[in-house]
Every structure is written in C-alpha cells, then in structure tokens.
Design an enzyme around this catalytic site. Structure first.
Site, PDB file in Angstrom:
ATOM      1  CG  HIS A  51      51.671  43.711  32.805  1.00  0.00           C
ATOM      2  ND1 HIS A  51      51.752  42.675  33.701  1.00  0.00           N
ATOM      3  CD2 HIS A  51      51.858  44.856  33.524  1.00  0.00           C
ATOM      4  CE1 HIS A  51      51.982  43.160  34.913  1.00  0.00           C
ATOM      5  NE2 HIS A  51      52.058  44.474  34.832  1.00  0.00           N
ATOM      6  CB  CYS A  70      55.097  44.193  36.577  1.00  0.00           C
ATOM      7  SG  CYS A  70      54.408  45.807  37.036  1.00  0.00           S
TER       8      CYS A  70
END
Length: 488
Positions: free
Chosen positions: A433, A329
């Site tokens: 994630h 991310c």
C-alpha cells in the site's frame, strides 16, 4: 496553552477530519506541541504506524499535519467492517475481536479503558490534543455505550465545537437539532459552531448566523469556504469527481463491496495525464489500458461479488486484447489460483478459486502483518526505489516461474521478495500500500502499461502543500482566538 478541544459533527462527512487536520497544522506552525486523537473510528482506509500498529487513514493525515510519526495512541479503537453485519475490532493497533453488529454496544467494555489510557498518555506528552468525534453525537440508539462523542467528552471533561456541512443543505436544522437532542450537560459542553463548505458571499449567510447565535446562545466561530480540488486523503468515501481531458492512460478500478485503502490511488487520480475511473457495480471495466484490483476487507466474498458483476470475465477479455492488470493486497490475492481461509478469519471458513492469472496460492492466517517497508520494484524491468506499508492476513506462495514484483525490507529485517509479475508481463500483484506516493514508480507504471514516458511528482510533497493550503483557509475563516479560549 495546555488542554484539549473536540470537534464533533452533525453527520458523517461533515468535515471533522479535515477540520482537525487543518487546526493541527495551524497550531503546529505556531510552535505549539499538538497531537490528533480519535477515540473510535470506523473505516477501511488505514495506515501502519512505525511500531507495527494500525490506525485510521484520517489520523495518519492529522499526524502528518502535526509533523509526527504515526502512533496507535492517535486512534486507539478502529472498527473495520468485513460484512454488513460485523466488524474487526482493532485496539491500540492490534486486532483483538470480531463483533457482530448487534453487539457493537459491547465495544465500551472491550476498549474504553484503552481509549482513556491513550488519551491521557497524549495529554502528558503534548500541550494540545485535538480530538475528532465519529458520526454524530445525536445518535440516540448509541448513546448508552458511546465512547466516540459525548460519552468520551463527558468522561474526560473536554470542550466541544460542533461542525456542520452547509453544502449538504439544512445546516441550521442540523446544528440546532443536534444540540437539542443532547443532554443539558452535553449542551453546555458545546462551546460554539463551525459551518463548513460554504459557497458564495458571506453576507448572504449573515442573517442565519445571527439567528443561530440568538437562538442557541452559542457563537459561530467561523464559516469555512468550499475548497476546490483539495488533494487530501478521504477517510472513507470514494471521490471520483476528477475528469481528465488529455489522458495518455485510462485506468479502471472496480468498487468492491469491502474496498479498502482506496486512497492508494489518489496520486494516479490527480495526475494530469491519467484518467482514473472508479467503476461502480453494474458498470463495465472495458475500454481501458489498466485494470487495478484494490484491497478489500473480505477478499473471498468480494471475489464472488466480482464474478456476479461479470467483472472477472471482463478482466480476462481485457487481457486477451493486450491490456494490463495490477492487484494490490487483496486484489493481488484474487489474481492467484486459490484463496483459503481455514480459520474463518474474514468470513466463513473455506477455499475460493482465484482468477488463475498468477501462479500464486494464498492462505489467510489469524495474525495480521503490519509493517512499513522500503525497497525496489522490478516492474518494467527496472529497479525502482519504492516504499509503503503492508496490512494483510494472507500468506501468498508463488509456485511458478514468475519473477517478483519487488524486493522489500522493514526495520531490522532482511530483504524479502514481494508479489510477482506474470511471465507474459501482462499481470502483476503486490502487497504494498502507498506504492504510488513516489513519482518514480508512477512513471514506471505508465511506461509498463502504455510505453509512454511521463513525469510525476512526489505525492508526499503534494500532501504537505495541500495541508498548508487547508490550514491557511482555516486561519483566514475562523476566529482562532475565540477557539483557543475554549480549550480546556
């Protein structure tokens, strides 16, 4: 059984989250329709709901304990700090405002209606709602606009149990002091106490328990023992206590000032062949096989923070000596050529130069992508089945010849490429994630880094077993009938 019960704590990290999770599983196993609820949470560890909302990671764990899909009603207000003086405000799963710390009191006018709406919706759907407070109900400076503790309990007429952590020391002072700082009606609302994380023989504590009941007129529902090596998601704090003696791979993760979703790495931290180390400011990233760059709530400020720590230079040295780097991310965004924030989404508007290790440019947008996804990863030249979730404002464009990290699809959407892998196969980045909850991708990661082949189990099964272990401890330690009698 029909009603609700709220667990409030004497301090942050007193055990509220795990207490609610344990009780959720305990009651769910008894066939009771139960749901978790936290009016307001402040955390940088979050999860994505099935309908594309965002909730605290602790409430996702509690939903798992109930056997429920994630819902934004479980955590209608989530505050995600993006600096020491401000937070993004997420209401019923969507970002609605950014508040400086001096105006946090305005949260009641912004969000309390949504809190009550979510709570009453859960009350209609479930027989029991187990509620988690936030921090301490005795924060005098926050009482006027409180929607997270007694302000909520008073508004909905909910009974409260107060939990304190004896492992921190001073638990009797914490419990009685908290009670004494409450108003008369709030004191009456507290039905009793739970003492958490006790080590030793219970008879050594009995005199204190008797004193507490005599001096407050309230019962102690039980003493929960310290549970060693509990492999469950932390709400916010980073636990780096695991030590590995026979590691085949050493992984280091820099603790950024706004690090988010560090629970992504729990499956790696607990693997017996992986030595995963969280590196604090002032410490070195050197002498490892893999550097993992985590997510962050403020990617440009944390990039400056990394440079100030000397970590960016250490990453480049690590690569010169044949090491590997993976960014998740915000960490993926840092690996690129540039990160622009023209609207000032995370901090001051502007452009930051990235590490230049991937031919990627990122622009932060006002809208946040929140979605659960699944697909296949191309890491280590394989097609490995993966799943997880995306939480990011950035749109990243790959400008070079790097191959994608993965191909992902979400509900009712066609597959798209995610992330990329450098042409020399040393650097990779992804937005995903929850990536390492699959044992198969953990095996592939280790093979990519070291060439070693290891076995790894499915982290979702580990989580289920640990939730059951937690519930077993609570069932053995607490007077459940007395707790049930308090539900109202």
């Amino acid at each position: 059984m029909k009603g609700s019960l709220m667990i409030q704590g004497t301090t942050s990290d007193a055990g509220k989250s795990l207490c609610v999770a344990g009780l959720c599983r305990l009651f769910a196993r008894k066939g009771i329709s139960v749901a978790p609820f936290k009016p307001q949470n402040m955390a940088l560890n979050s999860a994505v709901t099935q309908d594309g909302g965002e909730i605290g990671r602790a409430q996702a764990l509690q939903a798992d304990a109930c056997g429920l899909d994630y819902s934004t009603d479980f955590n209608p207000v989530l505050l995600k700090p993006n600096s020491d003086l401000g937070s993004q405000v997420i209401v019923q799963g969507k970002a609605v405002a950014s508040l400086p710390s001096e105006t946090f009191g305005d949260i009641k006018s912004i969000a309390f209606e949504a809190v009550l709406e979510s709570y009453h919706r859960l009350k209609e759907q479930f027989d029991l709602v187990l509620i988690e407070g936030a921090g301490s109900p005795a924060e005098i400076n926050l009482r006027k606009n409180d929607i997270a503790n007694m302000g909520f309990a008073e508004a909905v007429d909910c009974p409260v149990v107060l939990i304190g952590d004896i492992n921190k020391g001073g638990v009797f002072a914490h419990l009685t002091g908290t009670l004494n700082l409450l108003s008369a009606s709030e004191q009456q609302r507290v039905k009793g106490f739970i003492i958490n994380q006790f080590r030793g023989h219970l008879n050594l504590l009995q005199g204190g328990l008797d004193w507490l009941t005599k001096n407050t007129g309230k019962p102690v529902f039980g003493v929960v023992p310290y549970i060693p090596e509990l492999k469950l998601d932390e709400e916010d704090a980073i636990d780096s206590s695991q030590s590995i003696n026979e590691a085949q791979v050493v992984i280091k993760i820099p603790v950024l000032s706004r690090i988010s979703n560090h629970t992504d790495f729990d499956p790696l931290r607990w693997h017996p062949k992986i030595d995963l180390q969280f590196v604090a400011p002032g410490e070195s990233l050197e002498n490892c096989d893999l550097i993992l760059l985590p997510g962050t709530k403020n990617v440009r400020d944390d990039l400056d923070f990394m440079r100030a720590q000397g970590w960016c230079d250490q990453i480049k040295k690590h690569l010169r000596y044949g090491g590997k780097v993976l960014g998740i991310c915000g960490g993926y965004q840092m690996l690129g050529e540039s990160i622009s924030d023209p609207l000032g989404v995370e901090s001051q508007a502007g452009v930051s130069q990235g590490l230049g290790l991937l031919q990627v440019t990122t622009e932060l947008r006002a809208s946040k992508k929140l979605t659960q996804v699944s697909g296949k990863s191309f890491l280590c030249h394989k097609n490995t089945t993966i799943s997880g979730y995306e939480i990011h404002c950035g749109i990243s464009t790959v400008a070079g010849d790097e191959k994608p990290f993965a191909e992902l699809s979400s509900l009712n959407q066609s597959a798209v490429y995610d992330g990329c892998i450098s042409t020399d196969n040393q650097v990779a980045g992804t937005y995903l994630h929850g990536l390492f909850e699959s044992g198969e991708i953990v095996q592939v990661l280790v093979e990519w880094v070291s060439g070693e082949i290891i076995s790894a189990g499915d982290w979702r099964q580990v989580r289920e077993q640990e939730i059951d272990r937690l519930a077993d401890v609570f069932e053995e330690s607490l007077d459940i009938d007395a707790l049930v009698a308090c539900i109202g």
